[in-house]
Scaffold this active site. Structure first.
Site, PDB file in Angstrom:
ATOM      1  N   ASP A   1       0.854  -1.173   0.000  1.00  0.00           N
ATOM      2  CA  ASP A   1       0.000   0.000   0.000  1.00  0.00           C
ATOM      3  C   ASP A   1       0.896   1.230   0.000  1.00  0.00           C
ATOM      4  O   ASP A   1       1.826   1.330   0.815  1.00  0.00           O
ATOM      5  CB  ASP A   1      -0.892  -0.014   1.249  1.00  0.00           C
ATOM      6  CG  ASP A   1      -1.973   1.055   1.228  1.00  0.00           C
ATOM      7  OD1 ASP A   1      -1.732   2.154   0.678  1.00  0.00           O
ATOM      8  OD2 ASP A   1      -3.062   0.802   1.775  1.00  0.00           O
TER       9      ASP A   1
ATOM     10  N   TYR B   1     -13.776  13.517  -5.695  1.00  0.00           N
ATOM     11  CA  TYR B   1     -12.811  12.811  -6.527  1.00  0.00           C
ATOM     12  C   TYR B   1     -12.091  13.783  -7.457  1.00  0.00           C
ATOM     13  O   TYR B   1     -10.855  13.790  -7.543  1.00  0.00           O
ATOM     14  CB  TYR B   1     -13.519  11.726  -7.333  1.00  0.00           C
ATOM     15  CG  TYR B   1     -12.655  11.086  -8.393  1.00  0.00           C
ATOM     16  CD1 TYR B   1     -11.674  10.162  -8.047  1.00  0.00           C
ATOM     17  CD2 TYR B   1     -12.815  11.402  -9.740  1.00  0.00           C
ATOM     18  CE1 TYR B   1     -10.866   9.577  -9.007  1.00  0.00           C
ATOM     19  CE2 TYR B   1     -12.019  10.815 -10.708  1.00  0.00           C
ATOM     20  CZ  TYR B   1     -11.053   9.905 -10.344  1.00  0.00           C
ATOM     21  OH  TYR B   1     -10.254   9.341 -11.301  1.00  0.00           O
TER      22      TYR B   1
END
Length: 316
Positions: free
Chosen positions: A56, A144
């Site tokens: 990650d 977003y």
């Protein structure tokens, strides 16, 4: 050439990896597999033509692996526009903070070039359509879109501060095999559950530009090879558009369904942050002598066929 691809096991990333490996490049994929799938790149790993680090970007343990890279393609992101209006935190973390960490790792390990995948949603409800890269003011209407615009600003600052070069690509709707979200995926899943009726968010008149994923990858690599400024920003999309109702008709047709009723939820937006009309100007790309070979309608039909075949036969 040593290329790093974050999010390289995802939709667009895995297609990009296919092309980079085919070009003979050394390719390292960094992906948490939160939404990506290892099987999309497994043949490259098994043949030792590509390497894979499952990490990650918000954690550690991946940074040293990019040392010596010539170019980093940063595709890892949370791409869900709808969910960003419900729970903004994953979008903030996986887009803005992850990009900052990538830039810091590049600075510390001397990686000179970055390719970043942005989005048409940075333009918000643009008053000029087709919308050029020079359009202002940039006023995103989704979390977003805002996160991607923030990433663009960070990238510009790092390039000018630390001697890097970057290519930023603002995508229209990119579609095709290996995609796990979007209107086509949504329609296919709904029609498999109930072939008699399809719920369509909004009024079905939302009209946007769509481009098949192989065209998108070709455009990215073409522009990277031609434009050599400090920060190079390009739109990528088709030169036309298609409405949502027409997409639903193509999906139903390719699934060999007849008599499917369409039920619209109403309103000119499918969800909070949805842009009813979007088409990008690609004049900047065309000035480099690149243009797409397929339009929106053909891209949709190719994507539907590929996605249905993929579901039937597995990863392509």
């Amino acid at each position: 050439m040593f290329d790093v691809v974050t999010g390289g096991a995802g939709f667009i990333g895995s297609h990009l990896v296919d092309t980079l490996v085919a070009q003979g490049n050394e390719v390292l994929v960094i992906d948490s597999l939160c939404s990506g799938r290892r099987e999309t790149i497994a043949r490259h790993i098994d043949s030792c033509k590509g390497r894979f680090v499952q990490k990650d970007l918000l954690g550690d343990g991946w940074q040293d692996s990019i040392r010596g890279a010539d170019r980093l393609f940063h595709l890892a992101a949370d791409p869900d526009v709808r969910q960003s209006a419900v729970n903004p935190d994953p979008t903030m973390q996986n887009n803005i903070m992850a990009t900052y960490r990538v830039l810091e790792a590049m600075r510390q390990h001397g990686v000179p070039e970055l390719v970043f995948t942005s989005t048409s949603t940075v333009y918000g409800d643009a008053a000029v359509i087709p919308t050029p890269e020079s359009y202002t003011p940039l006023e995103p209407i989704s979390v977003y879109g805002a996160s991607k615009l923030a990433c663009e600003a960070l990238i510009s600052a790092y390039c000018h501060s630390f001697g890097m070069k970057a290519w930023t690509f603002r995508f229209a709707n990119i579609i095709g095999s290996r995609s796990g979200h979007g209107v086509i995926t949504d329609f296919i899943l709904k029609l498999r559950k109930d072939p008699a009726e399809l719920e369509i968010l909004g009024d079905g008149k939302q009209t946007k530009s769509y481009l098949e994923v192989h065209e998108c990858v070709a455009a990215m690599l073409f522009a990277v090879g031609k434009a050599r400024g400090t920060v190079n920003t390009f739109n990528i999309g088709s030169e036309d558009w298609i409405d949502v109702k027409s997409i639903a008709e193509i999906v139903a047709e390719e699934m060999h369904l007849t008599g499917t009723r369409f039920r619209f939820t109403g309103g000119d937006r499918g969800w909070v942050g949805d842009v009813p009309k979007m088409q990008l100007s690609i004049d900047r790309l065309k000035a480099l002598r690149w243009k797409p070979q397929t339009g929106s309608r053909e891209s949709v039909r190719i994507a539907v066929r590929d996605m249905l075949a993929e579901q039937q036969h597995g990863v392509s």
